[in-house]
Design a protein around this motif. Structure first.
Motif, PDB file in Angstrom:
ATOM      1  N   LEU A 109       0.806  -1.211   0.000  1.00 17.08           N
ATOM      2  CA  LEU A 109       0.000   0.000   0.000  1.00 17.08           C
ATOM      3  C   LEU A 109       0.844   1.268   0.000  1.00 17.08           C
ATOM      4  O   LEU A 109       0.342   2.345  -0.310  1.00 17.08           O
ATOM      5  CB  LEU A 109      -0.934  -0.007   1.217  1.00 17.08           C
ATOM      6  CG  LEU A 109      -1.837  -1.253   1.321  1.00 17.08           C
ATOM      7  CD1 LEU A 109      -2.661  -1.202   2.599  1.00 17.08           C
ATOM      8  CD2 LEU A 109      -2.721  -1.392   0.094  1.00 17.08           C
ATOM      9  N   ALA A 110       2.103   1.144   0.363  1.00 14.12           N
ATOM     10  CA  ALA A 110       3.029   2.282   0.400  1.00 14.12           C
ATOM     11  C   ALA A 110       4.439   1.738   0.220  1.00 14.12           C
ATOM     12  O   ALA A 110       4.668   0.529   0.282  1.00 14.12           O
ATOM     13  CB  ALA A 110       2.910   3.035   1.725  1.00 14.12           C
ATOM     14  N   MET A 111       5.377   2.650  -0.022  1.00 12.45           N
ATOM     15  CA  MET A 111       6.786   2.265  -0.122  1.00 12.45           C
ATOM     16  C   MET A 111       7.618   3.265   0.658  1.00 12.45           C
ATOM     17  O   MET A 111       7.365   4.467   0.608  1.00 12.45           O
ATOM     18  CB  MET A 111       7.262   2.211  -1.576  1.00 12.45           C
ATOM     19  CG  MET A 111       8.668   1.622  -1.705  1.00 12.45           C
ATOM     20  SD  MET A 111       9.260   1.498  -3.414  1.00 12.45           S
ATOM     21  CE  MET A 111       8.245   0.196  -4.048  1.00 12.45           C
ATOM     22  N   GLN A 112       8.592   2.740   1.370  1.00 12.56           N
ATOM     23  CA  GLN A 112       9.479   3.566   2.187  1.00 12.56           C
ATOM     24  C   GLN A 112      10.925   3.207   1.913  1.00 12.56           C
ATOM     25  O   GLN A 112      11.283   2.037   1.871  1.00 12.56           O
ATOM     26  CB  GLN A 112       9.171   3.347   3.673  1.00 12.56           C
ATOM     27  CG  GLN A 112      10.062   4.134   4.602  1.00 12.56           C
ATOM     28  CD  GLN A 112       9.627   4.004   6.048  1.00 12.56           C
ATOM     29  OE1 GLN A 112       8.440   3.976   6.344  1.00 12.56           O
ATOM     30  NE2 GLN A 112      10.588   3.910   6.956  1.00 12.56           N
ATOM     31  N   PHE A 113      11.733   4.237   1.725  1.00 17.23           N
ATOM     32  CA  PHE A 113      13.178   4.064   1.647  1.00 17.23           C
ATOM     33  C   PHE A 113      13.739   4.559   2.970  1.00 17.23           C
ATOM     34  O   PHE A 113      13.518   5.712   3.338  1.00 17.23           O
ATOM     35  CB  PHE A 113      13.781   4.858   0.494  1.00 17.23           C
ATOM     36  CG  PHE A 113      13.244   4.497  -0.867  1.00 17.23           C
ATOM     37  CD1 PHE A 113      12.845   3.206  -1.178  1.00 17.23           C
ATOM     38  CD2 PHE A 113      13.149   5.450  -1.851  1.00 17.23           C
ATOM     39  CE1 PHE A 113      12.364   2.871  -2.431  1.00 17.23           C
ATOM     40  CE2 PHE A 113      12.673   5.137  -3.118  1.00 17.23           C
ATOM     41  CZ  PHE A 113      12.275   3.843  -3.401  1.00 17.23           C
ATOM     42  N   ASN A 114      14.466   3.727   3.655  1.00 15.84           N
ATOM     43  CA  ASN A 114      14.947   4.060   4.994  1.00 15.84           C
ATOM     44  C   ASN A 114      16.260   4.827   5.012  1.00 15.84           C
ATOM     45  O   ASN A 114      16.606   5.407   6.035  1.00 15.84           O
ATOM     46  CB  ASN A 114      15.126   2.772   5.810  1.00 15.84           C
ATOM     47  CG  ASN A 114      13.833   2.027   5.968  1.00 15.84           C
ATOM     48  OD1 ASN A 114      12.781   2.615   6.150  1.00 15.84           O
ATOM     49  ND2 ASN A 114      13.900   0.709   5.869  1.00 15.84           N
TER      50      ASN A 114
END
Length: 190
Positions: free
Chosen positions: A128-133
């Protein structure tokens, strides 16, 4: 025709001869070459120079990851990415991804191609979402690409990366909703 239009046209022409497909064990030699070059530069990944081929294989081919490669007509690996849940269990609806492009293929649109492919693939897999840490702030090409593809910087990690040439630099946390929250499935309540 403007410089921007020429650049976009060149990018599209270049990308038509490049295909993205699931990574296979037979791609490991090409993937290792890219991984080793990127890591040895010490400018965009936290892996230490000298990281082993076995560690590379484990990073790209582990049970939690789905890995893809961008290849030319001769099946030469030009870039790669992997998708993985950013967190376990209650945070697993958010994807995380890692990308590498061969230094020899930079500027040919490979990063844009695999970036777009990863967003489509993440949606296809139900994220549902994407995150780059950990996007290194001095990696201006990556930061610009992710912004172009809809990511926002949602946090800064001050001086958290030891850059090989610049010393300590910031890293960004970048985030994008893949589907509007109103369309998300209702959570199962206990």
């Amino acid at each position: 025709m403007s410089q921007h239009q020429i650049q976009n046209q060149t990018e599209i022409q270049t990308q038509t001869s490049i295909r993205v497909r699931p990574a296979a064990a037979s791609d490991m030699d090409g993937m290792w070459t890219i991984f080793d070059a990127v890591i040895e530069a010490g400018e965009s990944y936290p892996f230490a120079p000298g990281t082993s081929r076995a560690a590379c294989a484990d990073y790209w081919f582990n049970p939690r990851s789905t890995s893809f490669v961008a290849v030319d007509a001769g099946q030469r690996v030009l870039g790669m990415y992997k998708l993985v849940p950013n967190q376990m269990d209650l945070g697993a609806h958010v994807a995380n991804a890692s990308y590498m492009v061969s230094p020899a293929a930079r500027g040919a649109g490979v990063g844009t191609l695999i970036g777009r492919h990863s967003l489509d693939e993440a949606r296809r897999q139900g994220y549902l979402a994407m995150q780059f840490n950990y996007v290194i702030s001095s990696n201006q090409a990556a930061v610009a690409l992710w912004k172009k593809l809809g990511f926002e910087i949602v946090g800064t990690l001050p001086k958290s990366f030891l850059h090989a040439r610049l010393g300590y630099v910031d890293a960004y946390v970048m985030y994008q909703l893949l589907i509007e929250p109103a369309a998300w499935p209702a959570p199962a309540c206990r």
